[in-house]
Design a protein around this motif. Sequence first.
Motif: not given
Length: 357
Positions: A33-36, A78-79, A10-11, A3-5
């Motif tokens: 490639g599986f991160n936001f 994104m960041i 998440f990666n 669970i992230i905020k």
Amino acid sequence: MPIIKDPHLFNEQSLFVDLEGVLGCRLFLKIEGFNFAGSIKLKPAREMVERAEREGLIGPGSILVESSSGNLGVALSMIAASKGYRFVCVIDPRCNLATRQLMESLGAQVDLVTEPDPVDGFLGARLNHVRDLCASDARYIWLNQYTNPGNWGAHYRWTAPEISIQFPELDVLFVGAGTTGTLMGCARYFREHRPDVRIVAVDAAGSVSFGGQPATRLIPGLGMSVRPPQLDESLIDDVVMVEEVDTVRACHRLAAAGFMLGGSTGTVVHGATSWLADHAAQDLTAAAISPDMGRPYLDTVYNPDWVHEHFGAEALATADLTAAPGRRSDPVSAAQHPAPVPVGNYVATAALGNFLQ
């Protein structure tokens, strides 16, 4: 599940694909490639921003700025959105339209340079624009992925150990060369911790990174028009140069097996299969890094009209992509691959001063 905020927390770092059934050779592909952000560039983006925060370089009113061919720009967009910073990304026409739209959707300002620098190409033009912005207003903070130690440091800290843990018997690692952050981070880690692992750099034909002649490149991600300041050739065992038409073919071959991956991945996969074929390395444990996924390339690499326009109809008229064994294709013969090029055969021609001014 975690669970992230914050999206950069998440990666998926431990996903590998066994490509032997697709390629007919033993090769494991690390999927990044599986991160936001959708790419491996999340790692250096996070490292560079957090380093700047720790050093007090970013404050209220700061505007982050960076030159990018696409993926790093998305990660920084994104960041910046998550942390409440403004961000300007400087791109050139090779940036995929979907990538540009994604950055803008995340709130970034995207500045497009349309004319290449007479000497240093589109990269030089992008860097000149960044310098002009920084000179115009002290609020602009250039993270500078080309010289920032957080670029390679992120892969020394995360990517290389992830591979090492998964493959204790690893013989050879194939890494694409762009800014060389991923390449140098992995190379430094393995030289220090497992020097028996061979590091093979994979670069795009037309890149000058290893002393080659400059030429037009259409697929973003790998290759440079100026020698990368972070590159240390003493840490690399071999270099393989890949033509863009072979990048396209490799991408379509993977997609025919259900793995739709990015252009840089196609380059790295072709370079890896070339090297393995030329070295008769059937028994080696080999891994390669896939930087991103295929969706941003739907208008280019995976668009038949685009492929035909730039590479001709024969670009995809290769061996049957769905041939045996099963529905998958056999490996392309070694004779069709360019030979790997020892690093020692290259003579660097571009000065680092372009980056350090």
